[in-house]
Design an enzyme around this catalytic site. Structure first.
Site, short mmCIF file in Angstrom:
data_model
loop_
_atom_site.label_atom_id
_atom_site.label_comp_id
_atom_site.label_asym_id
_atom_site.label_seq_id
_atom_site.Cartn_x
_atom_site.Cartn_y
_atom_site.Cartn_z
N ASP A 73 50.26 12.62 40.74
CA ASP A 73 50.82 13.07 42.00
C ASP A 73 52.35 13.19 41.93
O ASP A 73 53.00 12.63 41.05
CB ASP A 73 50.42 12.12 43.12
CG ASP A 73 50.23 12.82 44.46
OD1 ASP A 73 50.74 13.95 44.64
OD2 ASP A 73 49.56 12.24 45.34
N ASP B 95 46.39 19.11 50.39
CA ASP B 95 46.00 17.91 51.13
C ASP B 95 45.19 18.26 52.37
O ASP B 95 44.59 17.39 52.99
CB ASP B 95 47.25 17.12 51.55
CG ASP B 95 47.81 16.27 50.43
OD1 ASP B 95 47.11 16.06 49.42
OD2 ASP B 95 48.96 15.80 50.55
#
Length: 729
Positions: free
Chosen positions: A478, A548
């Site tokens: 990430d 997301d």
């Protein structure tokens, strides 16, 4: 031969599968662009460049008023020597002047495709797949050599370009602007397509008409960004998914970029692309070189869909690398939306065990497993297991989960550092920062200075130690913020504007070393979702968390737009709980499943809370996905109905030999008394008959593509339908 040099015409003719690209050595050694488009047999008539005296034109040769570079289509234009359009590069000499004058010097043709030093790029597995030409342009006054590299893929409509600078002179040069590719088109009869958005709204398709002046997209965020993807295309006015001319440009780079389109006073169009020159410079000392990233250029004479499928095939097979390039990707469960930071070993094992019961193959432990990470305000950089949550450590947790017959994966965010961390307390100057300025935080974190060798070494060692410590076969990598206060404590003043690019070079070094050291691990990139979904990252990690935003309706646009350039094997698409965490929308399970099945499939909720009826639904979803997984991840992709143009979306996947197909249709809002809908399919063999699996009905391939397949009359919002066909003989 893919590359032909006509010495008489001084013409270079590059020939890809169905594409010609031509350029020539023009008068006085200037290097001119001639043609890019459908493949041509004879190039002689195109080699002529119209010459006419233009009012207000400046003339490099004072004896010839018909020569002004402002009217010449060029391959790599300079600033300040009579071309007033946007230049492809800009340099500064020690005397402060910024004028340069590149002329053709030499060329060489090579079999295959050389790698780029320190940068990701497309590749070949056989020298016969491609030819490369390196054309050297020289500014003889300052002894600057600029090597333009073109690679032609013989079986694809692909030409890649990159640029390398070599300072062979006696003085320092400062590179102020270094773009990787420039193409001058003869007219402005185009639309511009690009992919724009934001966090949770990535890669929406934007199509606008060209106008006089400069239109551009860019990132100044330190990453390729969710706001603008490093891709543009010029489309003929009549271009659709299936018809018209399309010229695609995609930068293999993960940092600040710019793509510029200029329509000049004569209504010609200049396109260039490369590293963003905003807040960039590079000091090139005597004997040093600078390598710019690669641009992948794709031409299609059959619309946007053909361009996309060319990019898909190239990126699946000649950009992505490693063991997982050609492997089916596992169905996973991730605990993030199920637990966030609040979990212990028993809860994680319970979710994993529930996942195994319904057929899930991989469990991923997300954020919160290390340091004292009970919220997003601490511990990034401290890559040691939190024994309060996991008393037996990762080793035992991985053993327990793999004992269920599942694989075990882990979330990391290696590029970041929390001010509240042991690493920051030990090395407060290891983050990007500027002296005497505040250190702006995003998500309570700062960014490690990857322009520094010792910082990269730390990241490589600390993450490698974790990956060696347990049976880990998947990593979600990430990156959750963009750059501010871009500066490095280790660079001198004259090199501070190199920091952002040096960061990307450091990142590529880290990713290259770690992914090479752990070839058995499937690495997935993430940047707050899709904030760094670019070909530079795909070179190291074959898939990316697409967004997301897991809302099925929002994902229609996100996934549809992503497929303009990137293959479905690179897209991770999961089902999450409702109401959705990003939109509060409630969609039915079928809609969520059918959207998520159109990429690498997974789940983002607490499986331990599901009743047996819901678990049966999930089992059937997983069984269905496993039947079509290879087709979805590696088949040819066709866009049928666009969510950017209406209430309906449709797309489909077809096997290479056209013997199998899977199609999906989505309607967002129901309408009263609506018409009957027929969806026309694409990519099938018109001479084959196809059985609709589950019904026994047989359709001709021509029938499915020309007449279509009918939808039942169904009321209600969020309706979806899928079809699976197999050819019969």
């Amino acid at each position: 031969m893919a590359i032909i040099f006509d010495e008489k015409l001084q013409l270079f003719h590059l020939q890809a599968a169905n594409t010609s690209y031509m350029m020539k050595i023009y008068r006085d050694g200037y290097f001119a662009h001639i043609y890019w488009g459908n493949k041509l047999r004879n190039a002689e008539n195109y080699a002529e460049i119209p010459e006419v005296e233009r009012a207000w034109g400046a003339h490099p040769n004072s004896d010839d008023r018909t020569l002004t570079l402002d009217c010449v289509p060029q391959e790599y234009p300079a600033y300040g020597t009579s071309d007033n359009r946007n230049p492809a590069y800009h340099i500064q000499l020690e005397n402060g002047s910024t004028i340069s004058d590149l002329r053709y010097s030499s060329h060489k043709i090579l079999k295959g495709k050389p790698a780029l030093e320190g940068l990701p790029s497309t590749y070949v597995e056989s020298l016969e797949e491609a030819e490369t030409i390196e054309i050297t342009l020289t500014d003889s006054l300052i002894k600057l050599d600029v090597i333009l590299t073109y690679t032609v893929y013989e079986k694809l409509n692909v030409i890649t370009r990159s640029v390398k600078y070599i300072n062979s002179g006696n003085e320092k040069l400062k590179l102020l602007k270094v773009l990787s590719a420039n193409v001058d088109f003869k007219n402005d009869n185009f639309d511009l397509l690009h992919l724009s958005g934001s966090w949770a709204r990535e890669r929406h398709m934007i199509r606008t008409s060209l106008r006089p002046g400069i239109q551009s997209i860019e990132s100044r965020r330190g990453a390729s960004s969710a706001q603008q993807n490093p891709f543009i295309a010029l489309l003929s006015k009549d271009a659709t998914e299936t018809n018209g001319d399309v010229y695609g440009f995609n930068l293999v780079y993960s940092g600040n970029f710019v793509a510029e389109v200029e329509v000049d006073q004569f209504f010609t169009t200049r396109v260039n692309m490369g590293i963003n020159d905003f807040d960039f410079s590079w000091l090139l000392e005597q004997g040093q070189s600078f390598q710019a990233p690669e641009v992948v250029m794709v031409y299609s004479g059959k619309g946007l869909g053909e361009m996309s499928r060319t990019y898909h095939k190239l990126y699946r097979t000649r950009l992505c690398r490693g063991q997982f390039r050609d492997k089916e990707r596992p169905i996973l469960a991730n605990n993030w939306e199920a637990t966030f930071f609040k979990f212990n070993a028993d809860k994680i094992k319970a979710i994993a065990k529930a996942g195994k019961e319904v057929g899930i193959e991989l469990f991923v432990l997300d954020d919160g497993w290390f340091g004292k990470r009970d919220a997003d305000n601490s511990s990034l950089g401290d890559w040691v297991v939190d024994r309060n949550k996991l008393p037996a450590g990762l080793v035992q947790l991985a053993k327990d989960i793999t004992s269920y017959g599942m694989e075990f994966g882990l979330w990391v965010e290696p590029e970041m550092i929390s001010p509240n961390s042991d690493l920051y307390r030990s090395h407060p100057n290891w983050c990007l920062h500027v002296p005497d300025r505040r250190r702006t935080e995003g998500r309570n974190q700062l960014i490690l200075d990857l322009s520094r060798v010792e910082v990269c070494d730390y990241v490589i060692k600390s993450i490698s130690d974790v990956l060696k410590s347990a049976k880990i076969t998947y990593v979600k990598w990430d990156m959750n913020r963009n750059m501010t206060e871009i500066g490095s404590a280790c660079l001198p003043a004259e090199r501070q504007r190199e920091t952002a690019h040096r960061y990307i070079l450091g990142l590529y070094r880290i990713m290259g070393e770690i992914t090479s050291a752990f070839p058995h691990i499937l690495f997935e990139s993430c940047s707050g979702g899709g904030g760094r979904f670019d070909p530079g990252i795909l070179y190291y990690m074959p898939q990316t968390w697409t967004s997301d935003d897991t809302d099925a309706v929002e994902r229609l646009k996100i996934q549809y737009g992503t497929t303009v350039v990137y293959p479905t094997s690179a897209m991770c698409c999961h089902i999450s709980e409702v109401p959705n965490g990003q939109t509060e929308r409630v969609t039915n399970m079928d809609m969520r499943c059918n959207v998520a099945m159109s990429g690498n499939f997974g789940y983002e909720f607490d499986l331990t809370t599901m009743g047996e009826e819901d678990k049966d639904v999930i089992r059937k979803q997983i069984e269905q996905y496993k039947e079509v997984r290879s087709l979805i991840q590696f088949g040819d992709f066709y866009r049928l109905l666009s969510p950017f143009e209406g209430n309906e979306t449709a797309w489909m996947f077809v096997s290479e030999e056209k013997k199998e197909a899977f199609a999906a249709y989505f309607r967002v809002l129901g309408r009263p008394n609506s018409p009957f809908i027929w969806v026309k399919l694409q990519g099938l063999n018109p001479n084959y008959d196809y059985r609709l699996i589950g019904t026994g009905k047989v359709y001709g391939g021509d029938e499915l593509m020309q007449a279509g397949v009918g939808l039942p009359y169904v009321l209600g919002d969020f309706y979806s339908q899928t079809w699976r066909f197999e050819a019969i003989f």
